[in-house]
Design a protein around this motif. Structure first.
Motif, PDB file in Angstrom:
ATOM      1  N   PRO A   1       0.820  -1.220   0.000  1.00 42.29           N
ATOM      2  CA  PRO A   1       0.000   0.000   0.000  1.00 42.29           C
ATOM      3  C   PRO A   1       0.850   1.264   0.000  1.00 42.29           C
ATOM      4  O   PRO A   1       1.873   1.345   0.703  1.00 42.29           O
ATOM      5  CB  PRO A   1      -0.812  -0.119   1.299  1.00 42.29           C
ATOM      6  N   VAL A   2       0.433   2.229  -0.807  1.00 38.97           N
ATOM      7  CA  VAL A   2       1.142   3.507  -0.891  1.00 38.97           C
ATOM      8  C   VAL A   2       0.538   4.472   0.124  1.00 38.97           C
ATOM      9  O   VAL A   2      -0.660   4.770   0.073  1.00 38.97           O
ATOM     10  CB  VAL A   2       1.056   4.098  -2.311  1.00 38.97           C
ATOM     11  N   LYS A   3       1.352   4.937   1.037  1.00 40.50           N
ATOM     12  CA  LYS A   3       0.873   5.877   2.053  1.00 40.50           C
ATOM     13  C   LYS A   3       0.822   7.288   1.473  1.00 40.50           C
ATOM     14  O   LYS A   3       1.762   7.740   0.815  1.00 40.50           O
ATOM     15  CB  LYS A   3       1.793   5.847   3.278  1.00 40.50           C
ATOM     16  N   LYS A   4      -0.298   7.941   1.703  1.00 35.81           N
ATOM     17  CA  LYS A   4      -0.445   9.307   1.228  1.00 35.81           C
ATOM     18  C   LYS A   4       0.518  10.221   1.968  1.00 35.81           C
ATOM     19  O   LYS A   4       0.632  10.181   3.194  1.00 35.81           O
ATOM     20  CB  LYS A   4      -1.878   9.782   1.435  1.00 35.81           C
ATOM     21  N   LYS A   5       1.225  11.036   1.196  1.00 38.91           N
ATOM     22  CA  LYS A   5       2.207  11.936   1.783  1.00 38.91           C
ATOM     23  C   LYS A   5       1.496  13.037   2.573  1.00 38.91           C
ATOM     24  O   LYS A   5       0.606  13.715   2.045  1.00 38.91           O
ATOM     25  CB  LYS A   5       3.067  12.556   0.682  1.00 38.91           C
TER      26      LYS A   5
END
Length: 354
Positions: A286-290
């Protein structure tokens, strides 16, 4: 309209008690003297703080940090009206910049009108009054050295406030790997962009790939100026002009200059391959929102810019258009935490004419 008002009401309801809660802690003292309150402010999203500052800091002009991570000290307003320019989207209050940027735009407007057959500039977003991250839109435009100039000729009349909000720029090309619209592009477009690139302070100009392609095909003489013209996403109806760090802005972090070749070969061809538009593969995790940049993540001098007094005699874009110059206020951090009104929190999105 109902959706806009609902969003605005919710955000105001969120910030109003917060501002009231922090008002006693912040008062008007500098960040350095606010051990508790200053620390809390430093952890707020910087876009909320700088988006609420509607007039410039009464400080010496200077660009602090990098184009996408910094702020603007002692900003100057691009006047909302001039002999050969008009500022657009006044509600955004983004007609501010370093004095060198304002001077360059005035020069470009006059030279293009006198020598290039371009009647006047429609100036879009520059920077906020104190620079910094914006509530909506750009990642750059933070240190007063970027300006969006529409590739739509200025009408021969003064536009109303409503027209400046609602009028759409005319796209010169579709987005992506395309060519310019033959019924829109003119020789004056070519001359305007070349004139902008000729200014020694200009470091690079971002345009759509199709515009770069047309410039390369049109220039029959010395193509050295074309190295400043860089193809980039989304710039199909305006050019994004970026100038170099001004002399004396010791806190300004320079960007690497563009390559010296004209950029009409392999670099441009890449934009017409499948690679730039290929869909990314599915991420393995999963890509964590910056998270948004906090005040503590900007150069330290930006704290002083944020809480410096307003410069007397300055006005927001809307006030300037109406001929009003409100008295300068003493800035409080609590006031800056609240949203700036009547500036819309959700400005009209840019058109994407396909």
């Amino acid at each position: 309209m109902r959706l806009y008002l609902t969003r605005r009401f919710r955000i105001i309801n969120f910030f109003t008690p917060l501002a009231a809660l922090l008002a006693g802690a912040f008062l008007v003292t500098p960040f350095s003297t606010q051990a508790g309150g200053g620390a809390r402010a430093a952890e707020r999203p910087a876009k909320q703080l700088f988006g609420a500052a509607v007039r410039p800091a009464d400080l010496r002009p200077g660009s602090i940090g990098f184009y996408s991570k910094g702020c603007l000290s002692g900003g100057e307003a691009m006047p909302v009206n001039g002999h050969h320019w008009q500022a657009m989207r006044l509600s955004r209050n983004r007609n501010w910049g370093h004095p060198d940027l304002v001077a360059m735009l005035k020069w470009l407007a006059g030279e293009a009108a006198r020598k290039d057959g371009w009647p006047g500039l429609l100036v879009g977003d520059m920077s906020q009054a104190r620079g910094g991250p914006m509530l909506t839109g750009h990642a750059s435009h933070q240190i007063g050295l970027d300006a969006d100039v529409w590739l739509t000729p200025m009408p021969k009349r003064k536009l109303s406030r409503k027209e400046r909000e609602d009028m759409s720029a005319v796209a010169v090309t579709k987005t992506g790997a395309n060519v310019v619209f033959a019924n829109v592009w003119t020789d004056a477009h070519f001359r305007l962009i070349k004139r902008a690139a000729s200014h020694r302070a200009v470091q690079r100009i971002l345009v759509a790939p199709g515009i770069k392609k047309k410039l390369c095909e049109t220039e029959r003489g010395n193509k050295s100026w074309l190295h400043k013209i860089r193809p980039y996403w989304g710039h199909n109806y305006h050019m994004h002009i970026r100038i170099k760090c001004p002399p004396g802005s010791t806190g300004c972090k320079a960007q690497k200059p563009p390559p010296r070749d004209d950029g009409c070969g392999a670099h441009l061809a890449w934009w017409y391959s499948d690679e730039p538009y290929a869909k990314p593969g599915k991420p393995t995790k999963p890509v964590k929102k910056k998270p948004p940049v906090k005040l503590s993540g900007l150069p330290g001098a930006c704290r002083n810019v944020l809480l410096a007094p307003e410069r007397p005699g300055t006005a927001s874009a809307l006030d300037a258009f109406a001929g009003r110059t409100p008295p300068a206020r003493t800035v409080t951090a609590a006031a800056l935490l609240a949203p700036a009104l009547p500036v819309p929190l959700y400005p009209k999105p840019r058109p994407d004419i396909r």
